[in-house]
Design an enzyme around this catalytic site. Structure first.
Site, PDB file in Angstrom:
ATOM      1  N   CYS A 111       0.815  -1.210   0.000  1.00 36.95           N
ATOM      2  CA  CYS A 111       0.000   0.000   0.000  1.00 36.95           C
ATOM      3  C   CYS A 111       0.854   1.268   0.000  1.00 36.95           C
ATOM      4  CB  CYS A 111      -0.975  -0.047   1.176  1.00 36.95           C
ATOM      5  SG  CYS A 111      -2.356   1.103   1.073  1.00 36.95           S
ATOM      6  N   HIS A 112       0.823   2.056   1.066  1.00 33.67           N
ATOM      7  CA  HIS A 112       1.617   3.286   1.154  1.00 33.67           C
ATOM      8  C   HIS A 112       3.035   3.043   1.671  1.00 33.67           C
ATOM      9  CE1 HIS A 112      -2.374   5.138   0.866  1.00 33.67           C
ATOM     10  NE2 HIS A 112      -1.768   6.243   0.507  1.00 33.67           N
ATOM     11  N   ALA A 113       3.341   1.835   2.148  1.00 31.71           N
ATOM     12  CA  ALA A 113       4.654   1.551   2.739  1.00 31.71           C
ATOM     13  C   ALA A 113       5.834   1.792   1.805  1.00 31.71           C
ATOM     14  CB  ALA A 113       4.694   0.131   3.295  1.00 31.71           C
TER      15      ALA A 113
END
Length: 187
Positions: A111-113
């Site tokens: 995801c945003h990692a």
């Protein structure tokens, strides 16, 4: 299921992580026998979210400043915009990820990692995916962003979002297992 006994996985997270992106990958890691440690900036509990809404809290096993990359065989980076945006600016997070990468250890990010990998200066020349809203950040940092449910590029596995967790888990377990086997063969 692969055998990940005696395999140590650092999970770096803070308040605002996406619940399913931590809990659902951790479950099969533990089922495969891996030792999983939740690392964060503070002891106690960190707050999960389900998209915009607060959900469960998760216990932190150790403060990140007390952990050394050499203690771990792999790292898992759950998403959540708040989580990743906070962690990406932390010098200790950046240093930890840089050392894991220098040692060629597997990194799983969803995801945003991948923002954390961007801020650590690691994405140039890599092919990866992420939540679609950060694709420009990845490209601007020299990465090759692709819109696929899961991407494996050497020692990295990345996915876009919670819907991709089954594919993410499958490839994460495969990657971690290959690393464990290659490490055992090197002894």
């Amino acid at each position: 299921m692969p055998d990940l006994s005696n395999f140590r996985v650092a999970v770096i997270a803070t308040d605002g992580f996406e619940e399913s992106e931590l809990t659902e990958p951790v479950r099969p890691l533990k089922e495969a026998g891996a030792t999983v440690e939740i690392l964060s900036a503070k002891l106690g509990q960190i707050q999960a979210f389900r998209h915009f809404d607060k959900s469960i809290t998760v216990n932190v096993d150790r403060v990140l400043t007390e952990a050394q990359p050499e203690e771990f065989d792999a790292v898992l980076l759950p998403g959540g915009a708040l989580n990743a945006d906070t962690l990406r600016m932390g010098p200790k997070v950046q240093s930890f990820l840089q050392k894991m990468q220098e040692q060629g250890k597997p990194i799983a990010a969803i995801c945003h990692a991948p923002w954390e990998l961007v801020s650590a200066g690691l994405v140039r020349g890599r092919t990866l995916t992420s939540y679609y809203t950060i694709q420009d950040d990845i490209r601007n940092a020299g990465g090759n962003w692709v819109d696929k449910e899961v991407v494996v590029d050497r020692n990295w596995v990345t996915s876009r979002q919670p819907d991709d967790i089954p594919a993410f888990n499958r490839e994460m377990l495969n990657l971690f297992s290959k690393f464990k086997l290659s490490f055992a063969g090197a002894l």
